[in-house]
Design an enzyme around this catalytic site. Structure first.
Site, short mmCIF file in Angstrom:
data_model
loop_
_atom_site.label_atom_id
_atom_site.label_comp_id
_atom_site.label_asym_id
_atom_site.label_seq_id
_atom_site.Cartn_x
_atom_site.Cartn_y
_atom_site.Cartn_z
N HIS A 192 17.68 0.92 79.50
CA HIS A 192 16.41 0.87 80.23
C HIS A 192 15.73 -0.48 80.11
O HIS A 192 14.97 -0.88 80.99
CB HIS A 192 15.51 2.04 79.81
CG HIS A 192 15.98 3.32 80.41
ND1 HIS A 192 16.80 4.18 79.74
CD2 HIS A 192 15.84 3.83 81.65
CE1 HIS A 192 17.11 5.19 80.53
NE2 HIS A 192 16.53 5.00 81.70
N ARG A 299 9.92 5.78 88.17
CA ARG A 299 10.20 6.27 86.81
C ARG A 299 8.87 6.36 86.06
O ARG A 299 8.43 5.38 85.46
CB ARG A 299 11.10 5.28 86.06
CG ARG A 299 12.55 5.25 86.49
CD ARG A 299 13.30 4.26 85.61
NE ARG A 299 14.73 4.39 85.71
CZ ARG A 299 15.51 3.66 86.53
NH1 ARG A 299 14.98 2.75 87.31
NH2 ARG A 299 16.81 3.84 86.52
N ARG A 335 9.44 10.67 90.08
CA ARG A 335 10.29 11.42 89.16
C ARG A 335 9.42 11.88 87.99
O ARG A 335 8.65 11.08 87.43
CB ARG A 335 11.44 10.54 88.65
CG ARG A 335 12.43 11.36 87.83
CD ARG A 335 13.61 10.56 87.38
NE ARG A 335 13.23 9.57 86.39
CZ ARG A 335 14.09 8.75 85.80
NH1 ARG A 335 15.35 8.78 86.14
NH2 ARG A 335 13.69 7.89 84.90
N GLU A 430 22.77 13.92 87.15
CA GLU A 430 23.11 12.89 86.16
C GLU A 430 23.84 13.45 84.94
O GLU A 430 23.99 12.76 83.94
CB GLU A 430 21.87 12.09 85.75
CG GLU A 430 20.69 12.91 85.28
CD GLU A 430 19.44 12.06 85.04
OE1 GLU A 430 19.53 10.85 84.82
OE2 GLU A 430 18.34 12.66 85.08
N ASN A 453 23.65 6.14 86.23
CA ASN A 453 23.58 5.57 84.86
C ASN A 453 23.90 6.63 83.82
O ASN A 453 24.75 6.44 82.95
CB ASN A 453 22.19 5.01 84.57
CG ASN A 453 21.74 4.03 85.61
OD1 ASN A 453 22.57 3.39 86.24
ND2 ASN A 453 20.45 3.91 85.81
N ASP A 454 23.19 7.75 83.92
CA ASP A 454 23.45 8.80 82.94
C ASP A 454 24.71 9.57 83.27
O ASP A 454 25.42 10.01 82.36
CB ASP A 454 22.25 9.75 82.84
CG ASP A 454 21.18 9.15 81.95
OD1 ASP A 454 21.53 8.72 80.83
OD2 ASP A 454 20.02 9.07 82.37
N ARG A 464 24.96 4.28 76.83
CA ARG A 464 24.67 3.24 77.82
C ARG A 464 23.98 2.02 77.21
O ARG A 464 23.88 0.98 77.86
CB ARG A 464 23.86 3.81 78.99
CG ARG A 464 22.54 4.39 78.59
CD ARG A 464 21.94 5.23 79.71
NE ARG A 464 21.11 4.46 80.61
CZ ARG A 464 20.30 5.00 81.53
NH1 ARG A 464 20.25 6.31 81.67
NH2 ARG A 464 19.57 4.25 82.31
N CYS A 500 20.39 6.83 92.98
CA CYS A 500 19.29 6.09 92.37
C CYS A 500 19.71 5.35 91.09
O CYS A 500 18.90 4.68 90.47
CB CYS A 500 18.11 7.01 92.08
SG CYS A 500 18.52 8.31 90.91
#
Ligand code: PEP
Ligand code: MG
Length: 577
Positions: A192, A299, A335, A430, A453-454, A464, A500
């Site tokens: 992040h 986010r 989100r 995700e 990403n996840d 990650r 996303c």
């Protein structure tokens, strides 16, 4: 002689600036000898940090409102007890005084010894309290450092150099526009902190191993965020070369910017809506400037940067309402809180493995008051502004969570007078579990957004944020492609799919998404022009062919090469970057 180091290129751009060294690493504590004349000051500093810590915990107690309330309050009371323990405080003060060492070191020494004593106690409850000693040590350390950090002044053209940097600190230090480069020893592409750096457009290089020990404060540094290279102590000839490189990069950016006005359309007129991911609400202006057709994901957890006192309904309302300022967008996607993982953690619920813990929707469902406050703020904006908001639910991994979340949204929605067409509900896909349940999920919601990403982290079982796994956690892994294929084949016809995750801004991957029939790509706004340019040069047929060819390949390198060969001539100078 100049010195050069390389790392992982995280956020593109080229900059020059002066190093500011900060150390935010949780476990690193400096041992420092203090002069006898400094003892009183050091003891005072320690005592103030204990007081601040106690007050923080008391405030946290007032804000707990969840189903584990009693247990959480017990834990916090135990924490206060440790902070009020006179024997413990005396030991720490004695160490500072007698050995003439800094408070941070003395504190950690005493509390680490105490926690070792607890490790031998058989009682399970007492064993569990072990974590509290670490936690308290960290909290006081943070407050001790906080006292010093008040003096950190970020000057213009700062290059932030750190062993590690949390996403919250990245935002805190960088959002005033004075930082124009970030270098860290640790950190991976989809962490992040990396996402924040990209969203703020700050050239960033991570995984530089020991850069924080090599660079001196104030050192003039050249950061090439495109190639992941850093240079310092350059001579005149090298400086001239770097100046030319900087000019080339700038004109490349200018060329790219021209494409921001294009629509997201393939050669054969298949349209994909190109939207922006944002982490702070004020980014909407830049998103619009770079050609975003909407906000595909806000986010919101970064609004919750103070992880002890969450923003009130009014504060959240004002923030979400500001997304519609200047009428830049008719619809935005908010989100709900994705606390946990490598982002902020709830201090009342520290976990050993936060990436697999009470993260995202799990946290919201366990803390209904927090969840409902956020939903109230969102729905109030819809009512007052009469604008469309898509509510996006993170980390849904089973249908019970989905059902509970939808029920909670409907329950809150009942107290507002709003046109139901202004609200839609979506899920971030995700986790592999969500992929396997995609049909049922799509039956209950209006859209899905693939959080690559996840999804990659959990598919490959690779953290990650861990830079040493960078090759393994690649989005070019065949297993990732197969996940996408599973989604493509199992979503009900007509499902609105968005992407996303960070994979959306990799031009190489664009053909895969066109082939999957996705309707929307949401990314950091800097990437929008290049994606818009390339999409115009693709056709559905070419994309379907390459997707199928890639599915036959067995290594990330082969897949990347295959995709790169299709793309390399479609973007100015991309082939040579
Ligand atoms: C994702 O996981 O791909 C995603 C978009 O969410 P985040 O990066 O915030 O976890
Ligand atoms: Mg995610």
């Amino acid at each position: 002689m100049s010195i050069e180091r390389t790392g992982i290129a995280i956020s593109p751009g080229f900059s020059v600036g002066n190093a500011l060294l900060i150390n935010q690493a949780k476990t690193v504590v400096e041992r420092r000898k203090i002069k006898s004349s400094e003892i009183v000051k050091e003891v005072n500093k320690f005592q103030s940090a204990v007081e601040v810590s106690k007050n923080e915990i008391r405030r946290m107690k007032l804000n707990i409102d969840n189903e584990y309330k009693i247990e959480h309050i017990e834990i916090l009371d135990f924490n206060i007890l440790i902070l009020e323990d006179e024997i413990l405080a005396t030991e720490i003060i004695e160490l500072i005084t007698k050995k003439q060492i800094n408070a941070e070191w003395a504190l950690n020494e005493v509390l680490t010894n105490k926690s070792k004593e607890f490790a031998f106690v058989k009682d399970l409850y007492m064993q569990e309290r072990l974590a509290d000693f670490y936690y308290i040590a960290e909290r006081i350390t943070k407050n001790l450092r906080g006292l010093n950090q008040n003096f950190i002044q970020i000057k213009n053209n700062t290059i932030l150099v750190a062993h590690d940097l949390s996403p919250i600190d990245a935002l805190k230090y960088c959002k005033n526009g004075k930082v124009n480069g970030i270098l860290t020893d640790l950190g991976g592409t989809t962490s992040h902190t990396a996402i924040i750096a990209r969203s703020l457009g700050i050239p960033t290089i991570m995984s530089m191993i020991d850069i924080s020990t090599l660079i001196k404060p104030g050192q003039k540094i050249y950061v090439d965020g495109y190639k992941g290279k850093v240079k310092w102590k350059v001579n005149k000839v090298e400086k001239d070369e770097l100046d030319i490189l900087k000019k080339d990069y700038l004109s490349f950016q200018k060329d790219l910017f021209k494409f921001s006005k294009l629509s997201g359309e393939t050669k054969d007129k298949k349209t994909i809506s190109i939207k922006a991911n944002i982490e702070i609400s004020s980014e909407v202006r830049m998103a619009s400037k770079y050609g975003a057709e909407g906000i595909g994901m806000y986010r919101t957890e970064f609004l919750f940067t103070n992880n002890e006192i969450f923003p009130s309904l009014d504060e959240q309302f004002n923030d979400y309402a500001s997304l519609f300022d200047e009428n830049l967008f008719d619809e935005v996607t908010i989100r709900t809180l994705d606390i946990g993982g490598d982002k902020i953690q709830d201090y009342t619920h520290l976990e050993n493995n936060p990436a697999l813990g009470l993260r995202g929707i799990r946290y919201s469902l366990a803390n209904p008051a927090t969840f409902k406050t956020q939903l109230n703020a969102i729905l109030k904006v819809v009512e007052k502004k009469n604008k469309k908001i898509r509510i996006l639910l993170p980390m849904i991994s089973n249908l019970i969570e989905l059902d509970k979340s939808i029920k909670t949204i409907k329950e809150v929605q009942d107290s507002y007078d709003i046109d139901p067409n202004l609200i839609s509900i979506g899920v971030v896909i995700e986790t592999p579990s969500a992929v396997l349940l995609i049909k049922e999920i799509c039956d209950s919601v209006d859209f899905v957004s693939i959080g690559t990403n996840d999804l990659i982290q959990y598919t490959i079982a690779a953290d990650r944020t861990n830079e040493t796994l960078e090759d393994i956690i690649s989005h070019y892994q065949p297993s990732v492609l197969r996940m996408l294929k599973l989604i493509k084949e199992n979503v009900p016809k007509g499902t609105y799919i968005s992407i996303c995750g960070e994979m959306a801004n990799d031009v190489n991957c664009l053909p895969l998404f066109v082939a999957m029939g996705v309707r929307e790509l949401s990314m950091n706004y800097y990437s929008i022009p290049k994606i818009k340019k390339v999409i115009h040069d693709l056709s559905l047929k070419d994309c379907e062919n390459i997707f199928n060819q890639c599915l036959e390949l067995s290594t990330p390198k082969d897949i990347k090469d295959e995709l790169y060969n299709l793309i390399k001539n479609k973007l100015p100078i991309y082939g040579s970057l």
